[in-house]
Motif scaffolding. Structure first.
Motif, PDB file in Angstrom:
ATOM      1  N   VAL C  18       2.579 -30.494 -21.026  1.00 51.91           N
ATOM      2  CA  VAL C  18       3.232 -30.256 -22.319  1.00 51.91           C
ATOM      3  C   VAL C  18       3.106 -28.789 -22.713  1.00 51.91           C
ATOM      4  CG1 VAL C  18       3.133 -30.808 -24.781  1.00 51.91           C
ATOM      5  CG2 VAL C  18       2.962 -32.628 -23.084  1.00 51.91           C
ATOM      6  N   SER C  19       1.955 -28.179 -22.402  1.00 45.30           N
ATOM      7  CA  SER C  19       1.784 -26.763 -22.724  1.00 45.30           C
ATOM      8  C   SER C  19       2.771 -25.913 -21.934  1.00 45.30           C
ATOM      9  CB  SER C  19       0.369 -26.295 -22.402  1.00 45.30           C
ATOM     10  OG  SER C  19      -0.561 -27.221 -22.902  1.00 45.30           O
ATOM     11  N   ALA C  20       2.956 -26.250 -20.667  1.00 44.73           N
ATOM     12  CA  ALA C  20       3.907 -25.499 -19.843  1.00 44.73           C
ATOM     13  C   ALA C  20       5.294 -25.590 -20.456  1.00 44.73           C
ATOM     14  CB  ALA C  20       3.913 -26.035 -18.416  1.00 44.73           C
ATOM     15  N   ALA C  21       5.647 -26.787 -20.947  1.00 44.60           N
ATOM     16  CA  ALA C  21       6.952 -26.940 -21.599  1.00 44.60           C
ATOM     17  C   ALA C  21       7.032 -26.047 -22.829  1.00 44.60           C
ATOM     18  CB  ALA C  21       7.188 -28.402 -21.975  1.00 44.60           C
ATOM     19  N   GLY C  22       5.896 -25.957 -23.547  1.00 43.42           N
ATOM     20  CA  GLY C  22       5.861 -25.088 -24.728  1.00 43.42           C
ATOM     21  C   GLY C  22       6.061 -23.629 -24.359  1.00 43.42           C
ATOM     22  N   VAL C  23       5.383 -23.195 -23.287  1.00 42.24           N
ATOM     23  CA  VAL C  23       5.531 -21.813 -22.827  1.00 42.24           C
ATOM     24  C   VAL C  23       6.988 -21.556 -22.446  1.00 42.24           C
ATOM     25  CG1 VAL C  23       4.877 -20.175 -21.018  1.00 42.24           C
ATOM     26  CG2 VAL C  23       3.145 -21.637 -22.053  1.00 42.24           C
ATOM     27  N   ALA C  24       7.588 -22.521 -21.747  1.00 43.30           N
ATOM     28  CA  ALA C  24       8.992 -22.371 -21.362  1.00 43.30           C
ATOM     29  C   ALA C  24       9.861 -22.222 -22.603  1.00 43.30           C
ATOM     30  CB  ALA C  24       9.447 -23.576 -20.541  1.00 43.30           C
ATOM     31  N   GLY C  25       9.567 -23.014 -23.617  1.00 45.47           N
ATOM     32  CA  GLY C  25      10.351 -22.939 -24.850  1.00 45.47           C
ATOM     33  C   GLY C  25      10.269 -21.554 -25.473  1.00 45.47           C
ATOM     34  N   VAL C  26       9.048 -20.997 -25.530  1.00 47.46           N
ATOM     35  CA  VAL C  26       8.882 -19.654 -26.091  1.00 47.46           C
ATOM     36  C   VAL C  26       9.636 -18.647 -25.222  1.00 47.46           C
ATOM     37  CG1 VAL C  26       7.209 -17.835 -26.586  1.00 47.46           C
ATOM     38  CG2 VAL C  26       6.679 -20.213 -27.162  1.00 47.46           C
ATOM     39  N   GLY C  27       9.531 -18.827 -23.899  1.00 45.89           N
ATOM     40  CA  GLY C  27      10.225 -17.928 -22.975  1.00 45.89           C
ATOM     41  C   GLY C  27      11.723 -17.937 -23.172  1.00 45.89           C
ATOM     42  N   ILE C  28      12.251 -19.081 -23.582  1.00 43.35           N
ATOM     43  CA  ILE C  28      13.698 -19.160 -23.814  1.00 43.35           C
ATOM     44  C   ILE C  28      14.060 -18.506 -25.147  1.00 43.35           C
ATOM     45  CG2 ILE C  28      15.580 -20.781 -24.288  1.00 43.35           C
ATOM     46  CD1 ILE C  28      14.166 -22.677 -22.260  1.00 43.35           C
ATOM     47  N   VAL C  29      13.178 -18.673 -26.123  1.00 48.26           N
ATOM     48  CA  VAL C  29      13.499 -18.167 -27.461  1.00 48.26           C
ATOM     49  C   VAL C  29      13.508 -16.638 -27.503  1.00 48.26           C
ATOM     50  CG1 VAL C  29      12.589 -17.998 -29.805  1.00 48.26           C
ATOM     51  CG2 VAL C  29      12.824 -20.231 -28.718  1.00 48.26           C
ATOM     52  N   ILE C  30      12.620 -15.998 -26.710  1.00 44.72           N
ATOM     53  CA  ILE C  30      12.530 -14.533 -26.771  1.00 44.72           C
ATOM     54  C   ILE C  30      13.874 -13.852 -26.492  1.00 44.72           C
ATOM     55  CG2 ILE C  30      11.488 -12.506 -25.663  1.00 44.72           C
ATOM     56  CD1 ILE C  30       8.876 -14.187 -25.537  1.00 44.72           C
ATOM     57  N   PRO C  31      14.519 -14.136 -25.365  1.00 42.81           N
ATOM     58  CA  PRO C  31      15.830 -13.481 -25.161  1.00 42.81           C
ATOM     59  C   PRO C  31      16.860 -13.871 -26.210  1.00 42.81           C
ATOM     60  CG  PRO C  31      15.298 -14.959 -23.328  1.00 42.81           C
ATOM     61  CD  PRO C  31      14.104 -14.901 -24.189  1.00 42.81           C
ATOM     62  N   LEU C  32      16.754 -15.110 -26.715  1.00 43.90           N
ATOM     63  CA  LEU C  32      17.741 -15.536 -27.716  1.00 43.90           C
ATOM     64  C   LEU C  32      17.612 -14.712 -28.995  1.00 43.90           C
ATOM     65  CD1 LEU C  32      17.683 -19.412 -27.308  1.00 43.90           C
ATOM     66  CD2 LEU C  32      19.470 -17.823 -26.622  1.00 43.90           C
ATOM     67  N   ILE C  33      16.393 -14.306 -29.301  1.00 47.32           N
ATOM     68  CA  ILE C  33      16.208 -13.474 -30.489  1.00 47.32           C
ATOM     69  C   ILE C  33      16.571 -12.032 -30.165  1.00 47.32           C
ATOM     70  CG2 ILE C  33      14.459 -12.535 -32.053  1.00 47.32           C
ATOM     71  CD1 ILE C  33      13.073 -15.268 -31.885  1.00 47.32           C
ATOM     72  N   SER C  34      16.087 -11.561 -29.008  1.00 49.50           N
ATOM     73  CA  SER C  34      16.258 -10.147 -28.699  1.00 49.50           C
ATOM     74  C   SER C  34      17.722  -9.778 -28.474  1.00 49.50           C
ATOM     75  CB  SER C  34      15.378  -9.782 -27.510  1.00 49.50           C
ATOM     76  OG  SER C  34      16.125  -9.307 -26.453  1.00 49.50           O
ATOM     77  N   GLN C  35      18.558 -10.753 -28.087  1.00 54.88           N
ATOM     78  CA  GLN C  35      19.965 -10.412 -27.868  1.00 54.88           C
ATOM     79  C   GLN C  35      20.652  -9.930 -29.140  1.00 54.88           C
ATOM     80  OE1 GLN C  35      22.756 -12.312 -29.071  1.00 54.88           O
ATOM     81  NE2 GLN C  35      21.624 -14.014 -29.945  1.00 54.88           N
ATOM     82  N   MET C  36      20.070 -10.258 -30.299  1.00 50.97           N
ATOM     83  CA  MET C  36      20.732  -9.851 -31.539  1.00 50.97           C
ATOM     84  C   MET C  36      20.378  -8.427 -31.964  1.00 50.97           C
ATOM     85  SD  MET C  36      20.902 -13.339 -33.784  1.00 50.97           S
ATOM     86  CE  MET C  36      21.195 -12.573 -35.331  1.00 50.97           C
ATOM     87  N   SER C  37      19.342  -7.834 -31.363  1.00 44.19           N
ATOM     88  CA  SER C  37      19.037  -6.459 -31.753  1.00 44.19           C
ATOM     89  C   SER C  37      20.066  -5.512 -31.134  1.00 44.19           C
ATOM     90  CB  SER C  37      17.613  -6.095 -31.351  1.00 44.19           C
ATOM     91  OG  SER C  37      17.426  -6.360 -29.996  1.00 44.19           O
ATOM     92  N   ALA C  38      20.083  -4.273 -31.629  1.00 49.01           N
ATOM     93  CA  ALA C  38      21.153  -3.342 -31.251  1.00 49.01           C
ATOM     94  C   ALA C  38      21.236  -3.195 -29.735  1.00 49.01           C
ATOM     95  CB  ALA C  38      20.902  -1.993 -31.906  1.00 49.01           C
ATOM     96  N   SER C  39      22.461  -3.194 -29.222  1.00 48.58           N
ATOM     97  CA  SER C  39      22.656  -3.115 -27.778  1.00 48.58           C
ATOM     98  C   SER C  39      22.579  -1.664 -27.315  1.00 48.58           C
ATOM     99  CB  SER C  39      23.996  -3.728 -27.407  1.00 48.58           C
ATOM    100  OG  SER C  39      25.017  -3.079 -28.116  1.00 48.58           O
ATOM    101  N   ALA C  40      22.515  -1.502 -25.992  1.00 45.64           N
ATOM    102  CA  ALA C  40      22.295  -0.166 -25.416  1.00 45.64           C
ATOM    103  C   ALA C  40      23.381   0.826 -25.817  1.00 45.64           C
ATOM    104  CB  ALA C  40      22.216  -0.278 -23.900  1.00 45.64           C
ATOM    105  N   ASP C  41      24.616   0.363 -25.912  1.00 39.95           N
ATOM    106  CA  ASP C  41      25.689   1.296 -26.244  1.00 39.95           C
ATOM    107  C   ASP C  41      25.575   1.771 -27.688  1.00 39.95           C
ATOM    108  OD1 ASP C  41      26.268  -1.425 -26.780  1.00 39.95           O
ATOM    109  OD2 ASP C  41      28.335  -0.910 -27.259  1.00 39.95           O
ATOM    110  N   VAL C  42      25.026   0.906 -28.547  1.00 36.42           N
ATOM    111  CA  VAL C  42      24.859   1.307 -29.944  1.00 36.42           C
ATOM    112  C   VAL C  42      23.694   2.280 -30.076  1.00 36.42           C
ATOM    113  CG1 VAL C  42      24.250   0.460 -32.229  1.00 36.42           C
ATOM    114  CG2 VAL C  42      25.849  -0.837 -30.810  1.00 36.42           C
TER     115      VAL C  42
END
Lengths: 279, 443, 177
Positions: C18-42
């Motif tokens: 269950v902990s591994a599943a939790g780690v996976a969940g956090v691992g998925i959330v990080i890119p989902l959040i970070s994609q909203m910050s300013a992109s390289a071209d900006v």
């Protein structure tokens, strides 16, 4: 009743298909399809390897820089690279200052700040590579009625892209006598060039890499043979099409190893929970 | 509904008790995918694919919402915005590849899910509604996937849009105005791209709605199982939690591993190179094909090369292509065999493994191959069997076949004996005809 | 004894899974959040070059830097005097004019045209616009008044108009960013 209806509908489709098949088979059996020169003489790309291949592949930055040099000195005369910005070149190992200098060496479209008229100005790192022609009509007019395609995605826009680019660049040759004997009408039209790696064998682009030393590589680099230049520019185009390739593969390794571990744990947990429960 | 022995939700914590009185979502979850849902203990791994399909739908919605944050539905910039997402947006490449390959993964999973249902007779009473809703989901998925493929506005996007909307042009009398209405113009352009984007964003949520109905309908009779014998007693089932959560859980891990290998190492393997060329309405690619998951139906479309009496070949192809899916709606009434699982249907089992499966393989292969011989003839033979299988073989075989004796119960099939088996009716096979006598239905 | 050991080991595996599943969940959330910050071209270092040769004393222009307005103002000697006459330490955001301009170019006041209150564009840079009671800029949204050194003097804005990074490429060209 439902069954009879269903069988009738079934017969409708199967008979129609049998009819199509029958006529098709008859034609196929009686009139064998004519062989075409493309079908017989078109060749699959040569086998070639790049540093970025494989699960642990990484770009050879030195090679990418050479490939960029080939693009800049040879290809860029006709081919755009519109998805790549000068700032991206820092990924090839150029410093900020070098990128600025490279950008300034290109003229990009601008606007005269006093009159508002279109003009051109030296590029800045944030600019994208300029297009060599104003539009497709101009490109066509200057290139024997063929539009030189944009190269930024070329290695993803062709089957076996990197090998295709390399093969095409090194594949120019005289039209085989055998071909002309078999297909006398298939003679390469004037203004086109025979290349067995091109889908219809004749392409409008004249051989772009003509001889050793066409591009001068700095000290410590391999000899600029046609083969080497073709390889280098192909490697460069792998990068332009997929600048995130290294990051993708590295992330993938971490993700897959973690998932392997998690899946094994999950399987053990599953065995645990079902222990003693026959199913 | 549930079986009488299903665990009952009993909240301990005062907050959960309060919640249960006001809005019993925990109870709903408990009864749907928790300890309150008894599931046949003998499900094999093919039964994991329903859960995996739900995972795929989630992946698609999440990554899709991300893609929509960076995408612009305008023919002038659509292609560039996708490229910009891949190159400049943080993790944009991962989102794009996960979304594109997620569609493929979804279809892999859903095809296995569908053919599991076909083999084990999951479409039969009392689960007809589950099956019908499933076919609706499949149709919605196809529409969503098709419109999604148009959005990057590459060569295959454009020509796919043109060819698929051209299918509607085959309909007599209304075809041409209908096609123009669908596209909002004479050819795919801004109007079409915008409406495809709008619908591509909307339909997944419609799918979610139908999935809820699909699961709801499933929970009325409960899950089917590989023997096709209905649940009789408590010893036939185990609670969904923890047993099937654990099994689905590790299956999700295995799926995620395979999916990650595709996304990180072969992200473009299932795509077509031509879609990396921006759309050009003046030049058609040499060899246009839809995405792989449409190949069987595309092969059926192309199999009709001759006019059939007064029906033009083009119309026949379109009729057959839609017919090939619509026929699934009638399966519960075409297959009259009282036995669900093909494991106990010796004749139909042969038609399934040596008829339907090779046919699908040929249709998949030929749908992706160029429209040349021998692929056209092969797809004609395969399409012929496809229709014969569902419309002729299935009703006829189900009428004349003599099924093998069924186990008395799931328990008997698993443990080799069941204390209640002295209640066995004279003919084992008649059991499945009267599912309403199963204990679950008295509850 | 051996029995309880076995049970504990089994629980441990379930918890780990269950902990591994939790780690996976956090691992998925990080890119989902970070994609909203300013992109390289900006984020790519952008700069704007402005020709200031045509700006007469008392005039100002608006230019664009990072998709936002920049005010370039050529102060008159009187405006400079007014700005210097104020005791900086009495201000809400104490700064002198000299601190807000380049040495030897005290007449060139270059600030972002973004009110530090809630981001409106203050008036006063355009020809004929109200400059507010302190003769600098006036934000019509909530009534912030800035003086001739673009310092906040009255109203809700918390700080002076921001001075972006810039340099004089020549006497007549300013490079911002």
């Amino acid at each position: 009743m439902a069954r009879i209806l269903s069988i009738l509908v079934g017969l409708f489709f199967t008979v129609a298909l049998a009819w199509s098949f029958g006529l098709g088979f008859y034609t196929w059996a009686t009139e064998p399809a004519a062989e075409t020169a493309e079908h017989e003489f078109h060749r699959h790309p040569k086998e070639v390897h790049f540093a970025s291949d494989g699960a642990f592949g990484k770009f050879d930055k030195q090679q990418l820089q050479r490939g960029f040099q080939v693009y800049k000195e040879v290809c860029s005369a006709c081919h755009s690279l519109s998805h790549v910005a000068f700032r991206d070149l820092e990924q090839l190992g150029y410093s900020e200052g070098q990128v600025k200098a490279i950008a300034a060496g290109f003229q990009v479209p601008g606007t005269d700040q006093t009159t508002g008229e279109a003009n051109s100005r030296p590029g800045m790192p944030t600019d994208y590579f300029p297009k060599p022609f104003a539009n497709d009509i101009a490109a066509r007019a200057a290139n024997n009625n063929a539009v030189p395609p944009d190269l930024s995605l070329m290695t993803k826009a062709r089957h076996d892209g990197p090998a295709y680019v390399y093969s095409l660049l090194t594949g120019y040759q005289a039209q085989p006598a055998e071909l002309l004997k078999k297909f006398p009408d298939a003679k390469t039209p004037s203004g086109l060039h025979y290349n067995p790696y091109f889908a219809n064998l004749n392409l409008a682009m004249a051989p772009p890499l003509t001889g050793e030393g066409q591009v001068e590589y700095g000290a410590g680099n391999p000899r600029p043979t046609v083969d080497q230049m073709a390889k280098d520019v192909s490697a460069f185009l792998i990068w332009t099409a997929e600048p995130k390739l290294e990051k993708r593969k590295q992330t993938g390794l971490a993700v897959c190893l973690f998932l392997l571990f998690a899946t094994v744990l999950g399987y053990m947990s599953y065995r645990n929970i079902w222990a003693g429960k026959k199913h | 509904m549930s079986f009488p022995w299903a665990n009952e939700y009993k909240p301990n914590h005062p907050f959960m008790q309060w919640m249960d009185e006001k809005l019993p979502i925990p109870r709903l979850v408990y009864n749907a995918v928790g300890a309150g849902y008894p599931v046949p203990r003998n499900l094999n791994y093919f039964w994991n694919f329903g859960f995996l399909a739900l995972i795929c739908l989630t992946i698609q919605i999440v990554t899709g919402i991300v893609m929509a944050m960076h995408y612009a539905a305008n023919t002038a910039v659509a292609f560039d915005t996708i490229e910009q997402t891949v190159r400049d947006v943080n993790w944009g490449w991962a989102m794009r590849y996960a979304h594109a390959n997620g569609a493929s993964a979804f279809f892999v999973v859903i095809y296995i899910h569908i053919f599991r249902g076909l083999y084990y007779g999951s479409y039969k009473a009392p689960r007809e509604m589950v099956w019908l809703l499933g076919v609706v989901i499949f149709l919605l998925m196809m529409a969503t996937a098709f419109m999604g493929y148009v959005l990057p506005w590459g060569q295959m996007s454009f020509w796919g849009a043109k060819v698929i909307t051209g299918l509607f042009g085959a309909i007599p009398f209304v075809g041409e105005p209908l096609q123009q209405w669908l596209l909002g113009g004479f050819a795919p352009d801004n109007a079409a791209l915008n409406r495809f984007f709008s619908l591509h964003y909307l339909l997944p949520f419609v799918i979610v709605g139908v999935v809820v109905l699909h699961i709801w309908a499933l929970h009325i009779p409960g899950s089917s199982n590989p023997t096709g014998v209905e649940v009789k007693s408590e010893s036939d089932t185990v609670p969904f939690y923890p047993y099937f959560i654990a099994k689905d859980g590790w299956a999700v891990g295995a799926f995620a591993l395979l999916f990650s290998i595709a996304v990180f190492y072969f992200p473009n393997a299932l795509g077509h190179p031509d879609n990396y060329i921006p759309a050009n309405p003046m030049s058609t690619p040499a060899h246009i094909v839809p995405e792989w998951y449409f190949w069987p139906f595309y092969a059926i479309l192309r199999a009709f090369t001759q006019d059939f009496f007064i029906i033009p070949a083009k119309l026949m192809g379109v009729l057959a292509m839609f017919g090939a899916i619509l026929v699934w709606f009638f399966l519960p009434w075409l297959d009259r065999s009282p036995v669900r699982s093909s494991n106990y249907r010796p004749a139909y089992k042969k038609f399934f493994w040596f008829g339907l499966i090779p046919t699908m393989a040929v249709l998949f292969y030929c749908g992706g191959a160029p429209a040349e011989e021998p692929y056209v003839m092969l797809s004609q033979l395969a399409a012929l069997y496809y229709f014969a299988h569902f419309l002729i073989v299935l009703p006829v075989v189900s009428a004349i076949e003599k099924p093998l004796p069924l186990p008395y119960s799931i328990t008997e099939s698993v443990l080799g004996h069941d204390e209640g088996s002295h209640l066995r009716p004279a003919h084992g096979a008649t059991e499945a005809v009267h599912p309403e006598t199963a204990p679950g239905h008295t509850a | 004894m051996a029995e309880t050991e076995g049970v504990r080991r089994r629980d441990f595996i379930n918890i780990a899974a269950v902990s591994a599943a939790g780690v996976a969940g956090v691992g998925i959330v990080i890119p989902l959040i970070s994609q909203m910050s300013a992109s390289a071209d900006v984020l790519a270092a952008s700069s704007t070059e402005i020709d200031i040769s045509a700006i007469q004393p008392g005039q100002a222009i608006k230019a664009i830097f990072r998709k936002q307005p920049v005010f370039v103002r050529n102060l008159t000697p009187k405006e400079i005097e007014e700005a210097n006459a104020v005791d900086a330490s009495s201000l809400r955001d104490p700064q002198t004019l000299a601190e807000r301009t380049k040495e030897g170019k005290e007449n060139w006041l270059i600030t972002m045209g973004v009110c530090t209150h809630l981001g409106c564009v203050p008036l006063g840079a355009g020809e004929g616009e109200v400059k507010g009671e302190f003769g600098g800029y006036f934000c019509p949204c909530h009534g912030s008044s800035y003086d001739t050194a673009a310092r906040i003097r009255k109203g809700p804005a918390p700080s002076n108009l921001e001075v972006p990074e810039y340099e004089f490429s020549s006497d007549t060209v300013v490079k911002i960013g």
